[in-house]
Every structure is written in structure tokens, then in C-alpha cells.
Design a protein around this motif. Structure first.
Motif, PDB file in Angstrom:
ATOM      1  N   VAL A 148       0.092 -51.550  -8.836  1.00  0.00           N
ATOM      2  CA  VAL A 148      -0.498 -50.572  -7.914  1.00  0.00           C
ATOM      3  C   VAL A 148       0.024 -50.917  -6.518  1.00  0.00           C
ATOM      4  O   VAL A 148       0.030 -52.070  -6.131  1.00  0.00           O
ATOM      5  N   THR A 149       0.505 -49.907  -5.816  1.00  0.00           N
ATOM      6  CA  THR A 149       1.051 -50.130  -4.475  1.00  0.00           C
ATOM      7  C   THR A 149      -0.063 -49.961  -3.448  1.00  0.00           C
ATOM      8  O   THR A 149      -0.855 -49.015  -3.556  1.00  0.00           O
ATOM      9  N   ILE A 150      -0.155 -50.883  -2.468  1.00  0.00           N
ATOM     10  CA  ILE A 150      -1.078 -50.637  -1.353  1.00  0.00           C
ATOM     11  C   ILE A 150      -0.264 -50.432  -0.068  1.00  0.00           C
ATOM     12  O   ILE A 150       0.675 -51.170   0.211  1.00  0.00           O
ATOM     13  N   GLU A 151      -0.617 -49.397   0.647  1.00  0.00           N
ATOM     14  CA  GLU A 151       0.108 -49.045   1.875  1.00  0.00           C
ATOM     15  C   GLU A 151      -0.883 -48.621   2.951  1.00  0.00           C
ATOM     16  O   GLU A 151      -1.976 -48.146   2.636  1.00  0.00           O
ATOM     17  N   PRO A 152      -0.492 -48.748   4.229  1.00  0.00           N
ATOM     18  CA  PRO A 152      -1.404 -48.332   5.307  1.00  0.00           C
ATOM     19  C   PRO A 152      -1.645 -46.826   5.295  1.00  0.00           C
ATOM     20  O   PRO A 152      -0.719 -46.038   5.091  1.00  0.00           O
ATOM     21  N   CYS A 153      -2.876 -46.420   5.506  1.00  0.00           N
ATOM     22  CA  CYS A 153      -3.194 -44.996   5.712  1.00  0.00           C
ATOM     23  C   CYS A 153      -2.266 -44.393   6.770  1.00  0.00           C
ATOM     24  O   CYS A 153      -1.748 -43.278   6.607  1.00  0.00           O
ATOM     25  N   HIS A 154      -2.086 -45.164   7.875  1.00  0.00           N
ATOM     26  CA  HIS A 154      -1.338 -44.635   9.011  1.00  0.00           C
ATOM     27  C   HIS A 154       0.085 -44.222   8.652  1.00  0.00           C
ATOM     28  O   HIS A 154       0.687 -43.403   9.341  1.00  0.00           O
ATOM     29  N   HIS A 155       0.642 -44.809   7.568  1.00  0.00           N
ATOM     30  CA  HIS A 155       2.001 -44.418   7.179  1.00  0.00           C
ATOM     31  C   HIS A 155       2.014 -43.064   6.467  1.00  0.00           C
ATOM     32  O   HIS A 155       3.082 -42.551   6.135  1.00  0.00           O
ATOM     33  N   HIS A 156       0.820 -42.502   6.249  1.00  0.00           N
ATOM     34  CA  HIS A 156       0.732 -41.246   5.495  1.00  0.00           C
ATOM     35  C   HIS A 156      -0.173 -40.239   6.216  1.00  0.00           C
ATOM     36  O   HIS A 156      -0.934 -39.521   5.571  1.00  0.00           O
ATOM     37  N   SER A 157      -0.110 -40.239   7.553  1.00  0.00           N
ATOM     38  CA  SER A 157      -0.890 -39.272   8.353  1.00  0.00           C
ATOM     39  C   SER A 157      -2.376 -39.346   8.040  1.00  0.00           C
ATOM     40  O   SER A 157      -3.081 -38.340   8.143  1.00  0.00           O
ATOM     41  N   THR A 158      -2.849 -40.517   7.609  1.00  0.00           N
ATOM     42  CA  THR A 158      -4.226 -40.654   7.141  1.00  0.00           C
ATOM     43  C   THR A 158      -4.922 -41.779   7.901  1.00  0.00           C
ATOM     44  O   THR A 158      -4.258 -42.696   8.395  1.00  0.00           O
ATOM     45  N   VAL A 159      -6.235 -41.675   8.009  1.00  0.00           N
ATOM     46  CA  VAL A 159      -7.041 -42.756   8.590  1.00  0.00           C
ATOM     47  C   VAL A 159      -8.308 -42.908   7.763  1.00  0.00           C
ATOM     48  O   VAL A 159      -8.788 -41.942   7.167  1.00  0.00           O
TER      49      VAL A 159
END
Lengths: 518, 471
Positions: free
Chosen positions: B139-150
């Protein structure tokens, strides 16, 4: 003896405030040493050297560090608490006027509330001074940098940046200036007039401006350049700019240029510019082998005293070349009387200066009369005094030099270092003459001669114990309008039994005459 | 400076304060700067900063960025399944708050929340199996901010979760945020027990369908207007959202009732919203994100476009610095703790919710929210002073979001990295405090400051980039 330290995070105080605090803490009962510093690497190293600290981690440069050594743990702890209380009770540095809720936290913020600002006066620690000055220039301000310890490469970059937008950068290490009659840094209250000064030496600027005032004329502008402006790398950038400013200034009729010897090519460039500036120019490059005393519009002065006299003559429209200056105002019988008070073995002079340019000028004058004198920063390398804490033969010290002031206040503010040395010289059976300068004006000690008189009295008592009576020669650099008052300071020194002459050149010549008359 | 009348000289004094007294007594005028070493005493950064002060190209870039921010018009368009709408989000991706972090380094609450999300998605049956999947990188974890998300706190957003869709009607960009679960045992504080997962399932089905239907029946809800009203009603739309939640509720309720969905579903959804004064927070965050993303990517701009924490590091992003993060250790907040808890129990600062402060709200708008000042210690006068202080580090004001207590001044907007480093005034953030162990929940709240090191690193990077281009 026990030592202890305390770190106060994110409290900033300037070095002068911290020196005053350190001095107050050192006076507390049971405290032997005290120092309050901003915890920069360099400052922490000083505390190591002073034995106030064994190891320290966790202090950042923006932290304030207090270190105390005392006779017992209780005194040390009490001093630390006292320090913290004093810091917490200190009033905020200033407010920006009645409409400002809080003081501005940056130059840009200050300018927002004070858009008519002309100049930034910068006296923060040297490692940040160039950055502050760069901001000032970029914001369209002229700058005076009082701070020292600025890298010469930074000075060059700054002056090149300023040249692009026609801003003036006075300094770094510019101790004194008078702009539009307003004193900046260490400066005296001198009469307004038509003589403009550009000086690479703070005390040189103070001495010449005070003597001009004393001789009944006044100063239009006194521009400082900083001590390194006339070396080959900086190429006299500020002095040339200052010369241009004074050449264009309607209030200025006569121009005086003051410096220690510049790099030869820089001196030539400045002289060439001066020759074409259209106004009479007095050049006093102390110790340089200048040519004829006068050619065209340029007069060459050998001393600061002579520079002031020449400028005043020119301002009055008198030819300055023929004027003879008194050696020191004392006749041969008076000198014989002074010498008669000395005992066998008392044979050397000891100059204990607070002003660097004064000590340099004294060494130049003494060399002619009594031969080379020893000094930590001598004119010729072979006369270097290796142990700065012990005088040998004829010795001249600049006690304001970094070697003496590291971790201590400058002797123009705090007399303790010099008082200790006066006592030490008086106890030396070979000491015949102790020469002392007193610089007054804004920024200096509030009552320097009174403080010095006490030191002279105890030194005399110490000398009496070995049956000796050293001669104290002093002069006061200042004016009657200065907050300390020239006359009051001179009187205090006379009451203490010191010989008081008018200026540094006279003091050095009198010391020379006494030593050579032995 | 010259050619002025005698005795006139206007001086800005930096350093020895008594020099100003001399100037003032001699007829000149001097103002003291309350100076301290810039950049927390980092002389190299202080020099870099000096090279960027009053730079016309940077000032122009910042005006451009600020204008994009100010003209952004966030509109709440809908609620959708995260995996269907969030750009670049893979089906086996979980988004978290703050700057990037490796799975083995995440803090307690994030760890618990990610495991909970894996179970919610049905990728693993229990916690051990979920942890194994994560350990093996399945499972990949990534920052919300990298996907226009908060997302607030842990910020965990997985593909099957419902998200708010906020569209910037001016710039065209979209931003996303998950839905607020309320207080107590909740995923964003790391709880992953069956009741938490069950609630998430209900939110993904019943709540999401009611909200989606209501929003579909509306023309989109203008969020900036709700925020502007809420500022007049005691919210700062970060730690206090009571008024804004009520305003949103008012706009949703009639559309929901006409949706034709089962009345019981609508009633449950409305009860859920009415029972959670923080329900608006995630909408507020998505709106702020959409406004700040509009300002991101202006070459040369020193405007901060994100401040976010992952419970390990605090990071900022800057308009002119592309995808770079400037990070340092996240501080533990010295706030007010609920009874029996202390700083020793706290996770370091956590969550994307500082996006509100980045947009001039939250701690920057404290003056609008006297109630919250009391909650986190202090007086209304402190609140006004703090909001004024923030004006010193921002590029301009947002006249669409004004504060009565500041004589209706617009909120301080567009944090300028240069001004932060120059003044030493650090952006203020209102924040909740999570327990460092997963699942215990909120243990306090407080006011904290963004750490200087992020801004110092940004200044050095900006200087390096800028000195390569014509000044």
C-alpha cells in the motif's frame, strides 16, 4: 571557584546593553567574574578562554547566555537570578512613536512607518551587519555601519551595490559622523560651519572637528568611511564619494581628508580627485611621506592638530602655510620642574590610549623625538610588544584594540581595564610619564575625567610607596557643548595633579621632551 | 540625505538603542528597530535574505500570486468517492497529512489511522495483516498535498472514502478533503476499532449520498461567503467552526429533504452534522487549499502556499519553489491539556489544518474569535494583537474576509518567507493536540508557531534560484 550558566531562549540584547549588565553582575557580592552574551560561537569561545564555562550545548545564537563565577554556590545562583530579573524588567528598546503599537521588528517594517527615513545606523553584531546594510541600501537608504568584524569582501560587495544606486555607505567600523549637524555614533557637539570632513578614523574625525570648534569655526558635514576604506581592495570608494558630496555641497567651503597611510595608488587617486574638486582641501594621511606642504588647492597636514588649524585658516581666507603651532605650551623651566620630581630609574613613557588613531599619531611623533616606541601594533614590526599585558621601555598601547577589548567594554565606555593598567604602570619603577587621552561627546563615558582622576590618585599613592612620583600627561578630546563639558573634564584632571594640554600632538611632544630631557 | 536644513536627519537605528536618543536630542528623528538576529541567528540565511529584500521581480511575483489567491472563489460542488476524483490517486494509495514520510517513520496517530483505513478498504482483515501489507510496500502512502487534498490531524484519505469537492470558480482548480468524523474515538486521531470503521462505512454510504444529493440540487455553495459570515459570528474557521457548521447546515437541509432519499437517512445525516461543531472544518480546509493552490507556481514568488505537519516533521511549500518542501522537526505544542494529560503524552504537531492559517484564517484571524482565545489561554486583547502581528509578515489583506475587531480590516494574507525571516515573527497556528499513541484522541489544544528553520531553508533555496536570474 564555582561557576554556573543560564540560557534564556530568544531574548536579544545588543552588546552594549549586555556589557553594562555584565558589569553590574560583576559588582554583586561574592561574584568574581560575570558575563552575559548572545550565544554565538565566537562569544562562547571567549567564555571558554575566560574559564567561565567548561562545555555548553544547546545554546543557539539567538539565545542569551549568562555565565557567573563566584566565591560560593549561593552567590552564583543569586547572580543568575538577578541577571534574569534585570533582563525581564528592562524596558522595551523603544517605540516607533505614539501611533505605533509596537516597535518595528525589521528595517523594512520601520520604513513602512517612517517613509521619510534617510539613513540606517547599524550597530548590531558584525556577522549580521553587512546583511542589515545590504537591506538598507536595497531599500534606498544611506548607511552608517558602526559595527566592526565585517569581512572585507562583504564591505567591497556592499560598496559596489551602493555605487549602483548612488547610496553612501559609511563604515564598517565607522565610529563617528556628523550629518546635517546630527551626531551619529560617538560624536561631539560642534558648531555648524563651512568645513567638511571625510575621515577613515573615528577619533581622527572627533579630534579635528573638536579643534575646529575650539578655534572658532564649524563643521558642515563629517563623513566617516570606516578604517579599511583606503586600502587597495576598497580603493577609497567612500572617501571619493564623500569628497564628491562635499565638493557639491553649498555649505562646505573647505574639505579635510583624514586617514592612516592609504595604499599608495589609493592615495594618488584621492589626491588627484581632490586637486580637481574646486575647493581647498587639507589632507592628513598620518605617517605617509607626503610631498610639499602645499600645492595648488591641496595642503598637507602632518598631525590632526595641524589639519584643524589649516582648515580653520583656509575657512577664514588665511594662507595656512606659514603658521607655527606651539609644541605644547610648556616652557623649558616648567619641563625642568616636572623632571625634578622624578627619581633615579624613572626613564620611560607609557601611553595608555583609548583612541587608536591617537596612539598611532603619538608613536609617529615620539619616534622623531625619542626613537621608536614599543607597542602591540607598532609602526615598525621590530618594535612589537609581544606580551601586551606588560610594558617594556617606552610603550604606547591602544586599549580600544580587539586584543584588549575581547569580552570587555571599550575603554571609552568603561574605564576599569585602563584604570588597572594605570596602576600597573605607576608601580613600575621605570615609569616616568603616563600619557592618557580622554574622549568625550555622545556615546562616551558620562564623566570620564572624574573617573580617571580617582585612578590617577590611587596610582600616585601606589607609586609613593616606592618613593616615586610619575608625571601624568592628559588631554581631552571634546567641546564645551558636549554633555560632559570640555572645561569641567579638564579641571577634574588638573585637580588630580595631571598636566593637561590641548590635544594629542601636544601631549606626545611634551612626553617626548620630558623623556629626552632626562 | 544632504542639502536638508541643519539639524534634520531621519534615521532608522539598528542595534545600540541609545544612539537613537542622541539623534532625537540633537534635533534629528530616529526610530529604533526592535532588532534580533534574523533567521534565528543563521548568518548565512541572513545574508541570503538581504539579497532578496525589496527586489522588484519578487515583489511583482508576489503581487501576482496574491491576486490569484484573493480572486479565487471556492465553491462546494459535491461529495464524491476519493478514488474517483482525486487526481493521481491510485487504488492502493492512502493519503496522509503533512510533508512526505516513510511508513516506518510515521507517528502513532498516523500509524493507527493508516491501519484503520486499510481495514476500512477491506485490504486486510485485522491490524497485523494491515501492518504487514504496509511493511511490504503493498500500500502506498503519499501526502494529501501532492493530490490537491488536505485532511485534519492524520489526514487519512483512502480511495473508498467520500471527499468534499471544492472548485475554484475563478482559477478552475479543484481541492478535496475528507469528511469530519466528530470527536472521541475517530480515525484522524489514530483510532481503528470496529466502531470507528463502522462509522466510516456509514459516512461513505448514508452520509455521502445525502450530502451528494443535497449538493447536486444546489448550484454549489459559495464557501467564502460562509467563511466571511462565520468570522462575524465568532469562528476563525480552524479551531472554532460552530457558526460556519450552522450556516452550511442551513444551506443543505432543504435540498436534502427534497432529495427523495429515505427520511431516516436524511435525519441521521442532519443529526450527525448538527452534533459536530467541527463539521465545517474540512470544508474550510478544502476551500483554503483551492485558494492557495491557485497562487502556487508563480516563478520568483516567496509566498507560502502550504504549512502542514505529519506528526514527525513540519513542512512548508512556497509558490516559487515548485514541489519542494522545506521541513524541520515538528514541535510538541505547549498548549492547554485536558485533565490527566501533559506535553509528555502529546504527539508532535500534526495535520494539514494549518492550511487555514496559510490562507489568513485560524490563528491569523484570532481577533474574530474571542471564545477560542479563552479555550487556548489568553484574552481578547491578545487575540487582536496576534492578528495585527500577522499583518507584518504577509503581503496583503483579504478584503473578502474581514474582522470587525480590527476595524473591519481584511485578514492578513500571503505569508512572505522574507518577512518571516527578517522580523523573526513566526506564523501563528491554532491547533488541536493528539495523543502520541494511536486512538486515544485529542488531549488538548493550543497556540503554536511555525518553526523558523522551514523559512530559513526556503530563503536559502530562493536565494540560490534568484541569484541565477537577473535581479
Amino acid at each position: 571557584m564555582p561557576t554556573a550558566q543560564r540560557i534564556l531562549s530568544d531574548i536579544y540584547r545588543d552588546s552594549v546593553a549586555l556589557m553594562r549588565l555584565s558589569a553590574d553582575l560583576a559588582d554583586l557580592p561574592g561574584v568574581t567574574q560575570a558575563s552575559a552574551i548572545m550565544a554565538t560561537e565566537a562569544n562562547i569561545r571567549l567564555l571558554f578562554e575566560a574559564g567561565l564555562i567548561e562545555q555548553m550545548s544547546g545554546a543557539a545564537p539567538s539565545d542569551l547566555l549568562i555565565a557567573i563565577e563566584g566565591e560560593d554556590e549561593g552567590s552564583v545562583a543569586a547572580a543568575l537570578d538577578r541577571a534574569e530579573a534585570l533582563l525581564n524588567n528592562a524596558p522595551p528598546q523603544a517605540t516607533g512613536g505614539p501611533d505605533e503599537i509596537r516597535a518595528p521588528r525589521s528595517m523594512e517594517m520601520a520604513l513602512d512607518g517612517f517613509p521619510d527615513a534617510d539613513l540606517a545606523l547599524i550597530s548590531c553584531p558584525g556577522e549580521y551587519a553587512a546583511a542589515e546594510a545590504t537591506k538598507a541600501v536595497r531599500l534606498g537608504l544611506d548607511v552608517m555601519i558602526f559595527s566592526d568584524n565585517v569581512a572585507i569582501a562583504e564591505e567591497l560587495a556592499l560598496k559596489q551595490l551602493a555605487a549602483k544606486t548612488d547610496r553612501l555607505v559609511m563604515g564598517p567600523d565607522c565610529g563617528s559622523a556628523i550629518i546635517n549637524g546630527v551626531p551619529l555614533g560617538f560624536a561631539n557637539v560642534v558648531a555648524p560651519g563651512d568645513i567638511g570632513i571625510v575621515a577613515a578614523s573615528g577619533t581622527g574625525l572627533q579630534q579635528v572637528s573638536c579643534l575646529i570648534d575650539h578655534l572658532g569655526r564649524g563643521v558642515s558635514q563629517a563623513i566617516g568611511t570606516g578604517g579599511r576604506d583606503l586600502n587597495a581592495m576598497i580603493d577609497g570608494a567612500t572617501m571619493l564619494q564623500g569628497l564628491n558630496i562635499l565638493a557639491d555641497d553649498e555649505q562646505t567651503a573647505v574639505i579635510v581628508l583624514i586617514s592612516k597611510p592609504p595604499a599608495a595608488e589609493v592615495a594618488a587617486r584621492i589626491q588627484a580627485r581632490a586637486a580637481g574638486c574646486g575647493k581647498p582641501v587639507v589632507i592628513s594621511f598620518l605617517g605617509s611621506d607626503a610631498g610639499a606642504p602645499q600645492s595648488g588647492n591641496i595642503s598637507i597636514a602632518k598631525t590632526l592638530e595641524q589639519a584643524a588649524h589649516m582648515a580653520v585658516d583656509l575657512s577664514k581666507g588665511v594662507d595656512p602655510s606659514g603658521r607655527m603651532l606651539p609644541r605644547h605650551g610648556l616652557g623649558a623651566p616648567e619641563i625642568r620642574d616636572l623632571i625634578s620630581t622624578l627619581s633615579d630609574g624613572q626613564q620611560y613613557m607609557r601611553g595608555l590610549y583609548s583612541g587608536g588613531t591617537f596612539s598611532y599619531e603619538a608613536m609617529l611623533l615620539l619616534e622623531k623625538d625619542i626613537g621608536a616606541v614599543n607597542s602591540p601594533s607598532p609602526i615598525k614590526a621590530k618594535n612589537k610588544l609581544n606580551d601586551i599585558w606588560s610594558s617594556t621601555g617606552n610603550t604606547v598601547l591602544d586599549l580600544g584594540d580587539d586584543q584588549f577589548t575581547r569580552g570587555r567594554p571599550h575603554p571609552m565606555i568603561d574605564h576599569r581595564l585602563r584604570n588597572d593598567r594605570i596602576l600597573q604602570e605607576a608601580r613600575d619603577p621605570e615609569t616616568a610619564v603616563i600619557l592618557l587621552d580622554v574622549v568625550i561627546g555622545h556615546g562616551s563615558h558620562p564623566a570620564p575625567a572624574e573617573a580617571m582622576a580617582a585612578a590617577i590618585n590611587s596610582a600616585r599613592e601606589a607609586a609613593n610607596e616606592i618613593g616615586h612620583h610619575p608625571i601624568f600627561i592628559t588631554f581631552v578630546c571634546g567641546t564645551k557643548a558636549d554633555p560632559q563639558n570640555l572645561v569641567r573634564q579638564q579641571d577634574a584632571l588638573r585637580r588630580a595633579g595631571a598636566v593637561v594640554v590641548e590635544n594629542n600632538a601636544q601631549a606626545a611632544r611634551l612626553a617626548g621632551d620630558i623623556i629626552s630631557g632626562l | 540625505m544632504y542639502g536638508k536644513p541643519p539639524q534634520s536627519l531621519n534615521v532608522i537605528n539598528v542595534g545600540v538603542g541609545s544612539f537613537a536618543d542622541v539623534i532625537n536630542s540633537a534635533g534629528g528623528q530616529a526610530v529604533n528597530v526592535d532588532w534580533r538576529p534574523p533567521a534565528g541567528g543563521d548568518a548565512k540565511a541572513a545574508r541570503a535574505l538581504a539579497g532578496l529584500v525589496n527586489d522588484p521581480a519578487i515583489d511583482q511575483a508576489n503581487r501576482t500570486a496574491l491576486e490569484k489567491f484573493l480572486s479565487a472563489k471556492p465553491v462546494l460542488e459535491g461529495v464524491e468517492r476519493a478514488g474517483d476524483v482525486i487526481p493521481g490517486m491510485g487504488e492502493r494509495t492512502i493519503l496522509h497529512s503533512g510533508p512526505p514520510v516513510d511508513w516506518q517513520d510515521v507517528c502513532g496517530p498516523v500509524s493507527g489511522a493508516v491501519i484503520g483505513a486499510v481495514m476500512f478498504e477491506g485490504w486486510a482483515r485485522d491490524r497485523d495483516a494491515a501492518a504487514a501489507l504496509l511493511r511490504h510496500g503493498e500500500v502506498t502512502i503519499e501526502p494529501c498535498h501532492h493530490h490537491s487534498t488536505v485532511g485534519p490531524m492524520a489526514g487519512i484519505t483512502s480511495p473508498s472514502m467520500p471527499v468534499w469537492v471544492v472548485s475554484n470558480a475563478t482559477g478552475g482548480n479543484k481541492a478535496f478533503a475528507n469528511l469530519n468524523e466528530g470527536l472521541g474515538k475517530v480515525l484522524r486521531f489514530g483510532a481503528n476499532s470496529p466502531e470507528v470503521i463502522d462509522r466510516l462505512q456509514w459516512m461513505a454510504t448514508t452520509l455521502a449520498s445525502v450530502l451528494a444529493a443535497a449538493l447536486a440540487a444546489s448550484d454549489g455553495i459559495d464557501i467564502r461567503t460562509i467563511m466571511a459570515q462565520a468570522l462575524y459570528m465568532g469562528d476563525e474557521v480552524h479551531n472554532r467552526n460552530a457558526a460556519a457548521t450552522g450556516l452550511l447546515f442551513k444551506q443543505l437541509v432543504s435540498h436534502a429533504l427534497r432529495s427523495g432519499l429515505p427520511v431516516e437517512d436524511i435525519a441521521q445525516a442532519m443529526e450527525f452534522i448538527a452534533g459536530n461543531d467541527h463539521f465545517f472544518l474540512n470544508v474550510s480546509m478544502a476551500a483554503c487549499k483551492s485558494m492557495l493552490d491557485a497562487a502556487h507556481g508563480v516563478p520568483g514568488s516567496t509566498m507560502v502556499t502550504a504549512m502542514a505537519r505529519n506528526g514527525v516533521e513540519f513542512g512548508i511549500r512556497v509558490s516559487g519553489c515548485g514541489d519542494q518542501w522545506f521541513t524541520t522537526s515538528a514541535p510538541v505544542v505547549d498548549g492547554l491539556y485536558f485533565p490527566s494529560y501533559s506535553m509528555a503524552d502529546a504527539a508532535p504537531d500534526l495535520g494539514d489544518s494549518a492550511i487555514t492559517e496559510t490562507a489568513g484564517l485560524g490563528g491569523f484571524a484570532m481577533a474574530a474569535s474571542p471564545a477560542i482565545v479563552q479555550f487556548v489561554g489568553g484574552t481578547p486583547a491578545d487575540a487582536i494583537a496576534r492578528s495585527r502581528e500577522m499583518q507584518a509578515i504577509t503581503i496583503g489583506r483579504n478584503n473578502a474576509l474581514t474582522i470587525p475587531a480590527l476595524d473591519f480590516a481584511g485578514t492578513a494574507s500571503g505569508i512572505d518567507v522574507r518577512k518571516v525571516v527578517d522580523t523573526g515573527i513566526l506564523p501563528i497556528i491554532n491547533t488541536g493536540i493528539a495523543h502520541k499513541e494511536a486512538g486515544i484522541g485529542q488531549i488538548g489544544a493550543g497556540i503554536t508557531r511555525a518553526p523558523m528553520a522551514c523559512f530559513t531553508k526556503a530563503i536559502l533555496s530562493l536565494f540560490e534560484t534568484h541569484s541565477g536570474s537577473p535581479a
